[in-house]
Write an enzyme that holds these catalytic residues in place. Structure first.
Site, PDB file in Angstrom:
ATOM      1  N   CYS A 133     -69.176  54.104 -28.863  1.00 34.55           N
ATOM      2  CA  CYS A 133     -68.667  52.786 -28.462  1.00 34.55           C
ATOM      3  C   CYS A 133     -67.593  52.238 -29.389  1.00 34.55           C
ATOM      4  CB  CYS A 133     -69.822  51.795 -28.410  1.00 34.55           C
ATOM      5  SG  CYS A 133     -70.605  51.613 -30.025  1.00 34.55           S
ATOM      6  N   CYS A 179     -77.038  53.021 -31.921  1.00 39.83           N
ATOM      7  CA  CYS A 179     -76.834  51.833 -32.777  1.00 39.83           C
ATOM      8  C   CYS A 179     -77.617  52.019 -34.082  1.00 39.83           C
ATOM      9  CB  CYS A 179     -77.300  50.577 -32.061  1.00 39.83           C
ATOM     10  SG  CYS A 179     -76.800  50.467 -30.328  1.00 39.83           S
TER      11      CYS A 179
HETATM   12 FE1  FES Z   1     -72.618  50.848 -29.904  1.00 34.35          FE
HETATM   13 FE2  FES Z   1     -74.671  49.249 -30.291  1.00 34.35          FE
HETATM   14  S1  FES Z   1     -73.582  49.538 -28.411  1.00 34.35           S
HETATM   15  S2  FES Z   1     -73.522  50.279 -31.787  1.00 34.35           S
END
Ligand code: FES
Length: 124
Positions: A34, A108
């Site tokens: 992400c 994450c």
């Molecule tokens: Fe990527 Fe949480 S959505 S670190």
């Protein structure tokens, strides 16, 4: 997606958040999923037996709530640990401490652990 109360607590009240001045090590991890990032700052000292341990730790996260909570818990797990022990902290430990992370949020937790390990490797 259901996040545990513990995740929400650490997201709302992060522990050890912020940069440490004159840190002995500093490392950033960036998620390939992400693009979010976490930076870990470490201070180390030697104990009476000459082993290095993490005497202070801080973090900064540019990321989602689970990334903040994971970094917060990771710093709690690592603080006052010998560096060899802190290197063994895994995403499973972080998820367990957070009373679970949903599968889409495992990366994450991985972000925090990767930043911790990178920082430790700078001093070991
Ligand atoms: Fe990527 Fe949480 S959505 S670190």
């Amino acid at each position: 997606m259901q996040l545990s109360e513990k995740v929400m607590d650490h997201f709302r009240n992060p522990r050890n958040q912020g940069k440490i001045k004159n840190a002995d090590a500093e490392a950033q991890a960036v998620s390939s999923h992400c693009g979010d990032s976490t930076t870990i700052y470490l201070k180390v000292k030697k104990d009476k037996d000459g082993f290095q341990y993490i005497s202070d730790i801080g973090f900064e996260t540019m990321g989602c709530g689970a990334a903040v909570a994971s970094a917060s818990v990771t710093t709690e797990l690592a603080k006052n640990k010998k560096i060899e022990e802190a290197l063994k902290i895994s995403v499973d430990d972080v998820a367990k401490e957070l009373e679970g992370l949903p599968l889409p949020k495992i990366h994450c937790g991985q972000l925090a652990v990767e930043a911790l390990h990178k920082a430790i490797k700078q001093i070991s």
